[in-house]
Scaffold this active site. Structure first.
Site, PDB file in Angstrom:
ATOM      1  N   ASP A  30      -8.492   2.783  -9.232  1.00 19.03           N
ATOM      2  CA  ASP A  30      -7.402   2.236 -10.051  1.00 19.03           C
ATOM      3  C   ASP A  30      -7.391   2.944 -11.407  1.00 19.03           C
ATOM      4  O   ASP A  30      -8.435   3.156 -12.028  1.00 19.03           O
ATOM      5  CB  ASP A  30      -7.587   0.725 -10.232  1.00 19.03           C
ATOM      6  N   ILE A  31      -6.191   3.307 -11.866  1.00 16.85           N
ATOM      7  CA  ILE A  31      -6.052   4.069 -13.110  1.00 16.85           C
ATOM      8  C   ILE A  31      -6.396   3.221 -14.341  1.00 16.85           C
ATOM      9  O   ILE A  31      -6.726   3.751 -15.396  1.00 16.85           O
ATOM     10  CB  ILE A  31      -4.602   4.628 -13.198  1.00 16.85           C
ATOM     11  N   ASN A  87      -2.636  -9.160  -4.337  1.00 15.79           N
ATOM     12  CA  ASN A  87      -1.653  -9.843  -5.174  1.00 15.79           C
ATOM     13  C   ASN A  87      -0.314  -9.798  -4.446  1.00 15.79           C
ATOM     14  O   ASN A  87       0.121  -8.728  -4.014  1.00 15.79           O
ATOM     15  CB  ASN A  87      -1.529  -9.145  -6.536  1.00 15.79           C
ATOM     16  N   GLY A  93       1.121 -11.793  -9.153  1.00 14.86           N
ATOM     17  CA  GLY A  93       0.760 -10.684 -10.040  1.00 14.86           C
ATOM     18  C   GLY A  93       0.947  -9.313  -9.417  1.00 14.86           C
ATOM     19  O   GLY A  93       0.394  -8.327  -9.909  1.00 14.86           O
ATOM     20  N   GLN A  94       1.758  -9.217  -8.346  1.00 12.15           N
ATOM     21  CA  GLN A  94       1.991  -7.910  -7.716  1.00 12.15           C
ATOM     22  C   GLN A  94       2.994  -7.105  -8.534  1.00 12.15           C
ATOM     23  O   GLN A  94       4.124  -7.556  -8.742  1.00 12.15           O
ATOM     24  CB  GLN A  94       2.511  -8.087  -6.287  1.00 12.15           C
ATOM     25  N   HIS A 100      -1.210  -3.440  -1.022  1.00 15.75           N
ATOM     26  CA  HIS A 100      -2.501  -2.880  -1.430  1.00 15.75           C
ATOM     27  C   HIS A 100      -3.509  -3.988  -1.628  1.00 15.75           C
ATOM     28  O   HIS A 100      -3.160  -5.124  -1.956  1.00 15.75           O
ATOM     29  CB  HIS A 100      -2.373  -2.046  -2.718  1.00 15.75           C
ATOM     30  N   HIS A 102      -7.110  -4.781  -3.780  1.00 12.82           N
ATOM     31  CA  HIS A 102      -8.005  -4.369  -4.858  1.00 12.82           C
ATOM     32  C   HIS A 102      -9.433  -4.660  -4.418  1.00 12.82           C
ATOM     33  O   HIS A 102      -9.741  -5.790  -4.029  1.00 12.82           O
ATOM     34  CB  HIS A 102      -7.748  -5.185  -6.140  1.00 12.82           C
TER      35      HIS A 102
HETATM   36  P1  AMP Z   1      -0.777  -4.948  -8.597  1.00  8.81           P
HETATM   37  O1  AMP Z   1      -0.582  -5.564  -9.960  1.00  8.81           O
HETATM   38  O2  AMP Z   1      -1.544  -5.826  -7.654  1.00  8.81           O
HETATM   39  O3  AMP Z   1       0.532  -4.482  -8.022  1.00  8.81           O
HETATM   40  O4  AMP Z   1      -1.709  -3.695  -8.801  1.00  8.81           O
HETATM   41  C1  AMP Z   1      -1.228  -2.429  -9.100  1.00  8.81           C
HETATM   42  C2  AMP Z   1      -2.392  -1.614  -9.600  1.00  8.81           C
HETATM   43  O5  AMP Z   1      -2.039  -0.251  -9.527  1.00  8.81           O
HETATM   44  C3  AMP Z   1      -2.800  -1.905 -11.040  1.00  8.81           C
HETATM   45  O6  AMP Z   1      -4.157  -2.338 -11.094  1.00  8.81           O
HETATM   46  C4  AMP Z   1      -2.616  -0.543 -11.739  1.00  8.81           C
HETATM   47  O7  AMP Z   1      -3.612  -0.277 -12.707  1.00  8.81           O
HETATM   48  C5  AMP Z   1      -2.691   0.423 -10.569  1.00  8.81           C
HETATM   49  N1  AMP Z   1      -2.019   1.695 -10.750  1.00  8.81           N
HETATM   50  C6  AMP Z   1      -0.775   1.915 -11.229  1.00  8.81           C
HETATM   51  N2  AMP Z   1      -0.481   3.221 -11.216  1.00  8.81           N
HETATM   52  C7  AMP Z   1      -1.564   3.860 -10.713  1.00  8.81           C
HETATM   53  C8  AMP Z   1      -1.890   5.227 -10.449  1.00  8.81           C
HETATM   54  N3  AMP Z   1      -1.013   6.225 -10.686  1.00  8.81           N
HETATM   55  N4  AMP Z   1      -3.123   5.513  -9.944  1.00  8.81           N
HETATM   56  C9  AMP Z   1      -4.006   4.528  -9.710  1.00  8.81           C
HETATM   57  N5  AMP Z   1      -3.748   3.222  -9.917  1.00  8.81           N
HETATM   58  C10 AMP Z   1      -2.555   2.888 -10.422  1.00  8.81           C
END
Ligand code: AMP
Ligand code: ZN
Length: 114
Positions: A30-31, A87, A93-94, A100, A102
Site C-alpha cells: 500500500d502506498i 472495505n 471506507g472503500q 481488494h 488489506h
Molecule cells: P480502500 O480505502 O479500502 O479502497 O483502500 C484503498 C487503498 O489503496 C488505500 O489504503 C490507499 O493507500 C491505497 N492506494 C491508493 N493508490 C495506490 C497506489 N498507486 N499504490 C498502492 N496503493 C495505493
C-alpha cells in the site's frame, strides 16, 4: 477496465511494489501504509466490490485467502498475527472501486476498528 487504478496496476501500466503475482491476482505494498506491513491483494479481474461476487468467483475468493496467508508468511507476520480486511462501499471506507483485501501486520491492531 479503463480508468480503474487497480486494473492499471494489475496490467503494469502504473508501477507498484509487488510481493506476489500469478494469473489470477497480484499483491503489492500500500502506498500509504497503515501498519508496518500493509499489502493489498487484488484480483486481475475488475470486480467492483464483494457486492458483485457470485458462485463463479468461488475459486478466486478461496485463492485470495490462501495467497493472503502465504504473503503473511513471506512478510514474516504470520506468527505474531495479522488482519485481513475488506472495505465495502462508502460506509465501509472503500475508496477504490476494485475489489481488494488489506493485509495488515507488524503492530497490534485495535478492536473494534475506527
Ligand atoms: P480502500 O480505502 O479500502 O479502497 O483502500 C484503498 C487503498 O489503496 C488505500 O489504503 C490507499 O493507500 C491505497 N492506494 C491508493 N493508490 C495506490 C497506489 N498507486 N499504490 C498502492 N496503493 C495505493
Ligand atoms: Zn479495476
Amino acid at each position: 477496465m479503463e480508468d480503474c487504478l487497480f486494473c492499471k496496476i494489475a496490467a503494469g501500466e502504473i508501477p507498484s511494489d509487488k510481493v506476489f503475482e500469478d494469473d489470477q491476482l497480484i499483491a503489492f505494498k500500500d502506498i500509504n501504509p497503515s501498519a508496518p506491513v500493509h499489502i493489498l491483494l487484488i484480483p486481475r479481474e475488475h470486480i467492483v466490490s464483494l457486492n458483485e461476487v457470485d458462485a463463479s468467483h468461488l475459486e478466486l475468493l478461496g485463492h485470495m485467502q490462501i495467497v493472503a496467508a502465504q504473503v503473511a508468511k513471506k512478510m514474516e507476520i504470520d506468527k505474531a498475527g495479522y488482519r485481513l480486511v475488506n472495505n465495502n462501499g462508502y460506509q465501509g471506507g472503500q475508496e477504490i472501486p476494485h475489489l481488494h483485501y488489506h493485509l495488515l501486520g507488524g503492530r497490534t491492531m485495535n478492536w473494534p476498528p475506527g
